[in-house]
Design an enzyme around this catalytic site. Structure first.
Site, PDB file in Angstrom:
ATOM      1  N   ARG A 149       4.755  36.589  37.277  1.00 46.11           N
ATOM      2  CA  ARG A 149       3.973  37.835  37.428  1.00 46.11           C
ATOM      3  C   ARG A 149       4.873  38.987  37.898  1.00 46.11           C
ATOM      4  NH1 ARG A 149       2.027  34.677  35.180  1.00 46.11           N
ATOM      5  NH2 ARG A 149       0.127  33.513  35.518  1.00 46.11           N
ATOM      6  N   SER A 177      -7.240  38.069  38.780  1.00 47.06           N
ATOM      7  CA  SER A 177      -6.785  37.245  39.912  1.00 47.06           C
ATOM      8  C   SER A 177      -6.208  38.148  40.995  1.00 47.06           C
ATOM      9  CB  SER A 177      -5.694  36.273  39.460  1.00 47.06           C
ATOM     10  OG  SER A 177      -6.189  35.399  38.479  1.00 47.06           O
ATOM     11  N   GLU A 212      -1.299  39.291  43.528  1.00 47.05           N
ATOM     12  CA  GLU A 212      -0.981  39.470  42.109  1.00 47.05           C
ATOM     13  C   GLU A 212      -1.376  40.896  41.707  1.00 47.05           C
ATOM     14  OE1 GLU A 212      -1.835  36.610  38.922  1.00 47.05           O
ATOM     15  OE2 GLU A 212      -2.687  38.271  37.786  1.00 47.05           O
TER      16      GLU A 212
HETATM   17  N1  EPU Z   1     -10.370  26.278  41.345  1.00 49.78           N
HETATM   18  C1  EPU Z   1     -11.163  25.892  42.393  1.00 49.78           C
HETATM   19  N2  EPU Z   1     -11.968  26.827  42.981  1.00 49.78           N
HETATM   20  C2  EPU Z   1     -12.028  28.110  42.552  1.00 49.78           C
HETATM   21  C3  EPU Z   1     -11.204  28.503  41.470  1.00 49.78           C
HETATM   22  C4  EPU Z   1     -10.386  27.567  40.881  1.00 49.78           C
HETATM   23  O1  EPU Z   1     -11.151  24.746  42.821  1.00 49.78           O
HETATM   24  O2  EPU Z   1     -12.797  28.894  43.130  1.00 49.78           O
HETATM   25  C5  EPU Z   1      -9.509  25.285  40.691  1.00 49.78           C
HETATM   26  C6  EPU Z   1      -9.963  24.986  39.281  1.00 49.78           C
HETATM   27  O3  EPU Z   1     -10.929  23.998  39.254  1.00 49.78           O
HETATM   28  C7  EPU Z   1      -8.671  24.573  38.600  1.00 49.78           C
HETATM   29  C8  EPU Z   1      -7.598  25.360  39.324  1.00 49.78           C
HETATM   30  O4  EPU Z   1      -8.193  25.807  40.538  1.00 49.78           O
HETATM   31  O5  EPU Z   1      -8.433  23.211  38.821  1.00 49.78           O
HETATM   32  C9  EPU Z   1      -7.075  26.555  38.526  1.00 49.78           C
HETATM   33  O6  EPU Z   1      -8.149  27.464  38.236  1.00 49.78           O
HETATM   34  P1  EPU Z   1      -8.248  28.284  36.865  1.00 49.78           P
HETATM   35  O7  EPU Z   1      -8.222  27.376  35.704  1.00 49.78           O
HETATM   36  O8  EPU Z   1      -9.427  29.187  37.005  1.00 49.78           O
HETATM   37  O9  EPU Z   1      -6.904  29.099  36.774  1.00 49.78           O
HETATM   38  P2  EPU Z   1      -6.215  30.111  37.808  1.00 49.78           P
HETATM   39  O10 EPU Z   1      -4.847  29.594  38.049  1.00 49.78           O
HETATM   40  O11 EPU Z   1      -7.064  30.411  38.977  1.00 49.78           O
HETATM   41  C10 EPU Z   1      -5.162  31.581  35.881  1.00 49.78           C
HETATM   42  C11 EPU Z   1      -4.797  33.049  35.776  1.00 49.78           C
HETATM   43  C12 EPU Z   1      -5.989  33.855  35.250  1.00 49.78           C
HETATM   44  C13 EPU Z   1      -6.459  33.288  33.915  1.00 49.78           C
HETATM   45  C14 EPU Z   1      -6.800  31.810  34.095  1.00 49.78           C
HETATM   46  C15 EPU Z   1      -7.169  31.205  32.751  1.00 49.78           C
HETATM   47  C16 EPU Z   1      -3.227  33.262  37.654  1.00 49.78           C
HETATM   48  C17 EPU Z   1      -2.987  33.801  39.021  1.00 49.78           C
HETATM   49  N3  EPU Z   1      -4.441  33.522  37.114  1.00 49.78           N
HETATM   50  O12 EPU Z   1      -6.146  31.460  36.901  1.00 49.78           O
HETATM   51  O13 EPU Z   1      -5.509  35.143  34.984  1.00 49.78           O
HETATM   52  O14 EPU Z   1      -7.590  33.987  33.427  1.00 49.78           O
HETATM   53  O15 EPU Z   1      -5.641  31.114  34.621  1.00 49.78           O
HETATM   54  O16 EPU Z   1      -7.234  29.853  32.796  1.00 49.78           O
HETATM   55  O17 EPU Z   1      -2.353  32.653  37.070  1.00 49.78           O
HETATM   56  C18 EPU Z   1      -5.307  37.279  35.923  1.00 49.78           C
HETATM   57  O18 EPU Z   1      -4.120  37.002  36.019  1.00 49.78           O
HETATM   58  O19 EPU Z   1      -5.788  38.386  36.281  1.00 49.78           O
HETATM   59  C19 EPU Z   1      -6.199  36.277  35.383  1.00 49.78           C
HETATM   60  C20 EPU Z   1      -7.510  36.442  35.322  1.00 49.78           C
END
Ligand code: EPU
Length: 303
Positions: A177, A225, A295
């Site tokens: 990022r 995020s 982020e």
């Molecule tokens: N999780 C939880 N609780 C929550 C949220 C997530 O337990 O409240 C767990 C989920 O179950 C999963 C893991 O955390 O096992 C990862 O969650 P998720 O798949 O939602 O992915 P993320 O890493 O939180 C990233 C990007 C997002 C993108 C999603 C798509 C980052 C910081 N964020 O989110 O990007 O939409 O993947 O899968 O890498 C953005 O950057 O603005 C953005 C929206």
């Protein structure tokens, strides 16, 4: 804006500008989380010549220029001293062999859709990402399935003198990022993609979109995020485990759906959001010993 420059003077210097221009424009109208004080000057250049005029005049008067994507951004309540540029008219897209050139103002979901229509794979990961191509490059946006740095062949940049340079991937630096690009405004980028059957690309995109719709509070104003995922961890899971979902400061609320999202319940201010962020960071530091890094970018002056 520096003391020596008056609105009338700047207006005169920008004579001939053909795009949209407004003064003291509330940026809450232009950020996805719907907060942000006024920009001294807000411009939407009609084309390259218009943008060149804005950059040259701003450099001449020593006025800062901020390109606005607006979706992974928190603008403080006092707004922005200087010129805010939105590249909404930079929407061109051209398929060139197995590559795609797109303007910085193209919305990421539209870009992914166009690549799929052309039978080009590589952008499916971006279906989970809001915002424009310019913003996505600047922060090397990504998900676990990929990031912008993986597909960039070159980035075209206009510097403060209005000169345009196409910078190959080899001279650009990207991290998690994070990007280090030559100073200037991103005009667009050439992306390196791979020919693939449309149905396959479409299926991968559909999976990303379904995951996003199921897990993220897309029906409420948000800034994507809030925190970077700490190495080997998920910020959302970490915050949820500490029982913080639903925590509220004014109308800023830590989403009950995804703990790495803050939503605006109506009249949230940047101050509310930043205070909520501070409390989340403090709790995670105290109970998990982890320093959550932002982020989202935070810009502008306190209200
Ligand atoms: N999780 C939880 N609780 C929550 C949220 C997530 O337990 O409240 C767990 C989920 O179950 C999963 C893991 O955390 O096992 C990862 O969650 P998720 O798949 O939602 O992915 P993320 O890493 O939180 C990233 C990007 C997002 C993108 C999603 C798509 C980052 C910081 N964020 O989110 O990007 O939409 O993947 O899968 O890498 C953005 O950057 O603005 C953005 C929206």
């Amino acid at each position: 804006m520096p003391q020596q420059i008056q609105t009338g003077e700047l207006q005169a210097a920008l004579a001939g500008f053909r795009g949209e221009i407004s003064w003291a424009e509330p940026l809450c109208r232009h950020t996805s989380i719907r907060v942000g004080g006024p920009a001294d000057v807000f411009v939407v250049p009609a084309d390259l010549e218009d943008l060149r005029r804005v950059l040259r005049v701003s450099a001449q008067y020593g006025v800062a220029v901020l390109p606005l994507g607006g979706s992974n951004l928190i603008v403080r309540d006092g707004g922005i001293r200087g010129v805010v540029v939105r590249l909404s008219h930079f929407q061109d897209m051209t398929v060139q062999g197995s590559g795609l050139y797109a303007g910085a103002g193209v919305a990421m979901p539209r870009l992914a859709q166009a690549a799929m229509q052309a039978g080009l794979a590589g952008l499916e990961f971006s279906c989970g990402i809001p915002g424009t191509l310019g913003g996505a490059i600047a922060m090397n946006a990504g998900t676990r399935d990929g990031e912008m740095a993986d597909i960039i062949e070159s980035v075209t940049i206009m510097d403060a003198r209005g000169d345009i340079r196409e910078c190959p991937r080899s001279v650009l630096q990207f991290g998690y990022r994070y990007s280090c690009l030559p100073p200037g405004i991103i005009l667009g980028a050439r992306l390196k993609l791979d020919p693939a059957p449309r149905a396959e690309i479409e299926a991968r995109m559909a999976r990303s979109l379904t995951h996003r719709r199921k897990t993220q509070p897309l029906h409420l104003p948000n800034a994507g995020s809030i925190f970077k995922n700490p190495p080997g961890r998920s910020a959302g899971a970490l915050i949820e485990r500490l029982g913080l979902k639903g925590l509220r400061v004014g109308d800023a609320e830590l989403s009950a759906q995804h703990a790495n999202f803050i939503v605006n319940r109506g009249r949230a201010t940047a101050r509310d959001i930043l205070e909520l962020i501070r409390r989340i960071q403090e709790t995670v530091r105290e109970h998990a010993g982890i320093e959550l890094e932002l982020e989202v970018r935070v810009v502008g002056e306190d209200g």
